[in-house]
Design a protein around this motif. Structure first.
Motif, PDB file in Angstrom:
ATOM      1  N   UNK A 107       1.018  -1.116  -0.042  1.00 59.32           N
ATOM      2  CA  UNK A 107       0.017   0.129   0.190  1.00 59.32           C
ATOM      3  C   UNK A 107       1.011   1.038  -0.182  1.00 59.32           C
ATOM      4  N   UNK A 108       1.811   1.138   0.743  1.00 59.48           N
ATOM      5  CA  UNK A 108       2.943   2.317   0.887  1.00 59.48           C
ATOM      6  C   UNK A 108       4.307   1.920   1.310  1.00 59.48           C
ATOM      7  N   UNK A 109       5.081   2.602   1.038  1.00 59.75           N
ATOM      8  CA  UNK A 109       6.436   2.453   1.315  1.00 59.75           C
ATOM      9  C   UNK A 109       6.997   3.880   2.037  1.00 59.75           C
ATOM     10  N   UNK A 110       7.650   3.870   3.140  1.00 55.12           N
ATOM     11  CA  UNK A 110       8.502   5.067   3.589  1.00 55.12           C
ATOM     12  C   UNK A 110       9.823   4.588   4.052  1.00 55.12           C
ATOM     13  N   UNK A 111      10.729   5.331   3.591  1.00 53.51           N
ATOM     14  CA  UNK A 111      12.122   5.195   3.975  1.00 53.51           C
ATOM     15  C   UNK A 111      12.416   6.472   5.290  1.00 53.51           C
ATOM     16  N   UNK A 157      11.737   0.922  18.099  1.00 55.11           N
ATOM     17  CA  UNK A 157      12.334  -0.253  17.979  1.00 55.11           C
ATOM     18  C   UNK A 157      13.304  -0.777  16.987  1.00 55.11           C
ATOM     19  N   UNK A 158      12.802  -0.210  15.687  1.00 57.28           N
ATOM     20  CA  UNK A 158      13.376  -0.547  14.464  1.00 57.28           C
ATOM     21  C   UNK A 158      14.813   0.141  14.446  1.00 57.28           C
ATOM     22  N   UNK A 159      14.791   1.401  14.737  1.00 56.10           N
ATOM     23  CA  UNK A 159      15.898   1.994  14.851  1.00 56.10           C
ATOM     24  C   UNK A 159      16.921   1.177  15.915  1.00 56.10           C
ATOM     25  N   UNK A 177      -4.162  -3.449   7.681  1.00 61.72           N
ATOM     26  CA  UNK A 177      -3.088  -3.456   6.953  1.00 61.72           C
ATOM     27  C   UNK A 177      -1.853  -4.066   7.756  1.00 61.72           C
ATOM     28  N   UNK A 178      -1.102  -4.670   6.979  1.00 57.93           N
ATOM     29  CA  UNK A 178       0.231  -5.146   7.936  1.00 57.93           C
ATOM     30  C   UNK A 178       1.395  -4.013   7.914  1.00 57.93           C
ATOM     31  N   UNK A 179       1.862  -3.599   8.892  1.00 53.64           N
ATOM     32  CA  UNK A 179       2.659  -2.561   8.939  1.00 53.64           C
ATOM     33  C   UNK A 179       4.184  -3.199   9.408  1.00 53.64           C
ATOM     34  N   UNK A 180       4.969  -3.166   8.437  1.00 56.67           N
ATOM     35  CA  UNK A 180       6.410  -3.707   8.574  1.00 56.67           C
ATOM     36  C   UNK A 180       7.369  -2.627   8.601  1.00 56.67           C
ATOM     37  N   UNK A 181       8.289  -2.853   9.772  1.00 50.73           N
ATOM     38  CA  UNK A 181       9.615  -1.815  10.038  1.00 50.73           C
ATOM     39  C   UNK A 181      10.674  -2.702   9.816  1.00 50.73           C
ATOM     40  N   UNK A 209      13.115   0.929   6.616  1.00 52.25           N
ATOM     41  CA  UNK A 209      11.941   1.095   5.418  1.00 52.25           C
ATOM     42  C   UNK A 209      10.650   0.395   5.979  1.00 52.25           C
ATOM     43  N   UNK A 210       9.629   1.407   6.095  1.00 52.79           N
ATOM     44  CA  UNK A 210       8.336   1.340   6.552  1.00 52.79           C
ATOM     45  C   UNK A 210       7.646   0.787   5.430  1.00 52.79           C
ATOM     46  N   UNK A 211       6.931  -0.623   5.339  1.00 53.13           N
ATOM     47  CA  UNK A 211       6.221  -0.875   4.216  1.00 53.13           C
ATOM     48  C   UNK A 211       4.749  -1.458   4.828  1.00 53.13           C
ATOM     49  N   UNK A 212       3.523  -0.966   4.129  1.00 49.94           N
ATOM     50  CA  UNK A 212       2.609  -1.173   4.512  1.00 49.94           C
ATOM     51  C   UNK A 212       2.010  -2.257   3.353  1.00 49.94           C
ATOM     52  N   UNK A 213       1.520  -3.316   3.920  1.00 46.97           N
ATOM     53  CA  UNK A 213       0.963  -4.446   3.100  1.00 46.97           C
ATOM     54  C   UNK A 213      -0.425  -4.940   3.525  1.00 46.97           C
ATOM     55  N   UNK A 214      -1.258  -5.028   2.298  1.00 43.16           N
ATOM     56  CA  UNK A 214      -2.582  -5.448   2.619  1.00 43.16           C
ATOM     57  C   UNK A 214      -2.884  -6.621   1.606  1.00 43.16           C
TER      58      UNK A 214
END
Length: 468
Positions: free
Chosen positions: A115-119, A147-149, A177-181, A194-199
């Motif tokens: 759905x979206x990708x943020x760096x 926590x990801x940092x 949505x699944x939010x991955x860091x 890298x923040x990635x949103x998946x659906x």
């Protein structure tokens, strides 16, 4: 006349002896512990609690593992591309114009279900995003980003509106949505996230199917476990009740044994003297004297049988099983009652005397059983009647002896209390004949059953194991 007065005095004395002592109060019976009812409630609550708790934790474990496995694959893929491109400075913003890496992130953002990708840089600033309006923005209140940092792979399944950066997501996407860091490292040090949103519809369908299976398994397992435990408790309660009844019976037998010893010691010798004196008058020329003497002998014999039955029930004889011919036992019992039956106009028809069947038991004890049953049948027909004895094989290796009379039969209360000690339905009975017969038969593997016929009268069925 004098004999009748003596009978009344004896019965009155017996009645007074059975009455309660003045001034005594019956002790109230304590309420028994209701094991099944209490376990049914407590066990149901505990089973539901354990089933729900286990299903809940298994569901969380399954969802977390599925999402984490998908995020791990994405993290390794991003890390390998960054290493190949050597884009370490891109996360600090120095190579923000790098078209190769920008094209790579654009392709990631264009992947199915993304759905979206943020760096994010280490300063928590978005250096690249599939939504250009977010580039350069900073979101401080983000525990997963922190926590990801710190080097942890973070995965969450959140509502789109639970965080400020979720508001701009396309409303056409599913609610969750699944939010991955995904932390990006260089020489072991985190240089960006890298923040990635998946659906993924397929992923959510798999999660729903797994959740359904877990909850159904938990429910089915709880029902099965509860059913097994209830069965165990019901069986245990039946055993406890049987043991309690056995304890009560043993206490009753102990009391009867003490009483029987005292009765036998105090009554048998006077009864023998009374009988001997009455027998001397049986040859008297006066008919009234002879009749009165016969009544005395009969009453003394009846009292003697009472004492004998009481002693036999309290301290039963230890007969060893042996092969016994049924016809011989019935023949001996009928011979003992032949004169009494003729006097009371009781007709006997029997095909059992021709039976060649041999059963396991003790001749003397089985004779005592049939004597008791014949006495009961005789007393049930005070005006005379018909007595019928039959034998027939029943079941596997068992012989049934049926004794039927045309008397008054059994009521429902009689059938219920027939084998309870001291619950006689006769005014002159002790209430130990049928219980004693049942004990003797069970000792040899037999059984006894009372049947009240609708046409009048009753039938007693005695089942005995056939000797092999």
């Amino acid at each position: 006349m004098r004999l009748a007065l003596r009978k009344r005095s004896i019965r009155s004395a017996g009645g007074r002896s059975r009455s309660a002592r003045p001034g005594t109060r019956a002790q109230p019976m304590q309420n028994p512990f209701k094991l099944t009812r209490r376990f049914a409630i407590l066990g149901l609550l505990l089973t539901v609690a354990v089933s729900v708790a286990s299903s809940f934790f298994l569901s969380r474990f399954m969802v977390r593992n599925l999402l984490r496995q998908d995020a791990t694959v994405s993290r390794d893929f991003v890390q390998s591309v960054v290493e190949v491109q050597q884009a370490w400075e891109y996360f600090s913003g120095r190579r923000a114009g790098d078209t190769n890496l920008g094209e790579f992130f654009s392709r990631i953002a264009a992947m199915p279900h993304v759905v979206r990708t943020n760096v994010f840089s280490t300063e928590r600033t978005i250096v690249w995003s599939s939504d250009p309006a977010l580039i350069g923005r900073r979101f401080d209140r983000n525990p997963e980003l922190e926590a990801a940092l710190g080097g942890r792979l973070e995965v969450s399944l959140d509502d789109q509106k639970s965080k400020p950066e979720h508001v701009a997501l396309d409303g056409e996407h599913p609610k969750y949505v699944v939010e991955n860091y995904l932390p990006v490292r260089r020489n072991g040090e985190v240089i960006g996230v890298v923040e990635m949103y998946k659906s993924s519809r397929a992923l959510f369908d798999s999660i729903d199917e797994g959740l359904q299976l877990i909850w159904l398994s938990g429910l089915g397992g709880g029902i099965f476990l509860y059913g097994v435990l209830v069965w165990v408790v019901l069986r245990a309660e039946r055993i406890i009740r049987a043991q309690q009844a056995s304890l009560v019976q043993h206490e009753t037998l102990a009391a009867l044994g003490t009483m029987a010893s005292a009765v036998a010691h105090g009554i048998r010798n006077p009864l023998a003297s009374i009988r001997s004196s009455a027998e001397l008058n049986l040859d008297n020329e006066s008919a009234p004297v002879r009749e009165a003497s016969e009544d005395i002998v009969d009453e003394v014999d009846r009292l003697e049988r009472w004492v004998r039955d009481l002693l036999a029930y309290a301290v039963p004889e230890a007969g060893e099983p042996e092969n016994v011919r049924v016809s011989q036992v019935l023949h001996d019992s009928l011979n003992a009652f032949e004169g009494v039956f003729a006097k009371r106009d009781i007709r006997v028809s029997s095909d059992a005397l021709q039976s060649a069947a041999v059963v396991r038991g003790d001749h003397a004890l089985l004779t005592q059983v049939f004597n008791c049953l014949l006495t009961n049948a005789m007393e049930a027909m005070p005006q005379g009647g018909e007595l019928q004895l039959k034998t027939a094989p029943v079941g596997a290796g068992r012989l049934r002896v049926s004794i039927s009379d045309t008397g008054h039969g059994f009521s429902a209360s009689d059938l219920q209390n027939a084998f309870v000690p001291r619950r006689s339905t006769k005014r002159t009975g002790l209430g130990v004949g049928l219980p004693l017969s049942k004990r003797i038969l069970e000792r040899f593997g037999g059984s006894i059953e009372l049947v009240s016929r609708a046409t009048g009268g009753a039938t007693v069925n005695v089942d005995l194991p056939i000797a092999r």
